[in-house]
Design a protein around this motif. Sequence first.
Motif, PDB file in Angstrom:
ATOM      1  N   THR A  29       0.842  -1.200   0.000  1.00 51.70           N
ATOM      2  CA  THR A  29       0.000   0.000   0.000  1.00 51.70           C
ATOM      3  C   THR A  29       0.874   1.246   0.000  1.00 51.70           C
ATOM      4  N   MET A  30       1.946   1.235   0.817  1.00 53.10           N
ATOM      5  CA  MET A  30       2.886   2.354   0.839  1.00 53.10           C
ATOM      6  C   MET A  30       3.532   2.545  -0.519  1.00 53.10           C
ATOM      7  N   LYS A  31       3.896   1.427  -1.158  1.00 55.88           N
ATOM      8  CA  LYS A  31       4.551   1.485  -2.455  1.00 55.88           C
ATOM      9  C   LYS A  31       3.661   2.172  -3.479  1.00 55.88           C
ATOM     10  N   GLY A  32       2.372   1.927  -3.376  1.00 51.91           N
ATOM     11  CA  GLY A  32       1.429   2.515  -4.317  1.00 51.91           C
ATOM     12  C   GLY A  32       1.353   4.029  -4.224  1.00 51.91           C
ATOM     13  N   LYS A  33       1.765   4.596  -3.102  1.00 51.47           N
ATOM     14  CA  LYS A  33       1.720   6.050  -2.911  1.00 51.47           C
ATOM     15  C   LYS A  33       2.871   6.758  -3.612  1.00 51.47           C
ATOM     16  N   GLY A  34       3.904   6.002  -3.969  1.00 54.19           N
ATOM     17  CA  GLY A  34       5.060   6.594  -4.645  1.00 54.19           C
ATOM     18  C   GLY A  34       6.037   7.196  -3.656  1.00 54.19           C
ATOM     19  N   TYR A  35       7.219   7.513  -4.152  1.00 54.43           N
ATOM     20  CA  TYR A  35       8.271   8.075  -3.322  1.00 54.43           C
ATOM     21  C   TYR A  35       9.018   9.117  -4.135  1.00 54.43           C
ATOM     22  N   THR A  36       9.272  10.262  -3.540  1.00 54.17           N
ATOM     23  CA  THR A  36      10.017  11.330  -4.199  1.00 54.17           C
ATOM     24  C   THR A  36      11.456  11.304  -3.691  1.00 54.17           C
ATOM     25  N   TYR A  37      12.383  11.055  -4.591  1.00 50.07           N
ATOM     26  CA  TYR A  37      13.803  10.955  -4.250  1.00 50.07           C
ATOM     27  C   TYR A  37      14.417  12.333  -4.048  1.00 50.07           C
ATOM     28  N   THR A  38      15.263  12.433  -3.021  1.00 50.75           N
ATOM     29  CA  THR A  38      16.083  13.623  -2.845  1.00 50.75           C
ATOM     30  C   THR A  38      17.381  13.397  -3.623  1.00 50.75           C
ATOM     31  N   LYS A  39      18.188  14.411  -3.702  1.00 51.96           N
ATOM     32  CA  LYS A  39      19.489  14.300  -4.358  1.00 51.96           C
ATOM     33  C   LYS A  39      20.347  13.244  -3.653  1.00 51.96           C
TER      34      LYS A  39
END
Length: 152
Positions: A46-56
């Motif tokens: 479920t967490m994976k479905g929310k996506g993740y924004t990578y920092t530098k």
Amino acid sequence: MRTTIKTLLVVVTCLTLANCNKTPATPQEKYCGIEITGFEVMDLKTMKGKGYTYTKEDKALAGDMMDAVNEKLGTEDAVKFSFFMKDDKTIGIYVITADDQEVVEKVSCLLLENDFNGRLPKERKLLFYTDDHDTLVAAIKTKKETKEEAEE
């Protein structure tokens, strides 16, 4: 007939009460960590479905991790992965690879035992899937440190 029904109700009640007191199974050690339960896998998906924004910094860490995996396996791009969550204490990594237990073991041990110069949080959760993303190969997380291990 009534006696049979009453007896069945008593038996069912006793079985239910007996099963309520059972302790959950201890997590099984596997590939330098412990297996993640099915319920936890569902939560992580479920967490994976929310996506993740990578920092530098995350991008640099992911690159270093990929280099280490490629070096460990002696091949290029045999494994792909992405973060699906990360904070100061925990990181979740979605790993795409062939259904090869030897590769899964090597990769999970590398990612669970190496902190990449302190850049990986202590708690790591790894979901291994095949290239078609529909077959869960393994779900492994970091072992919790016991009091005895911490004192040594």
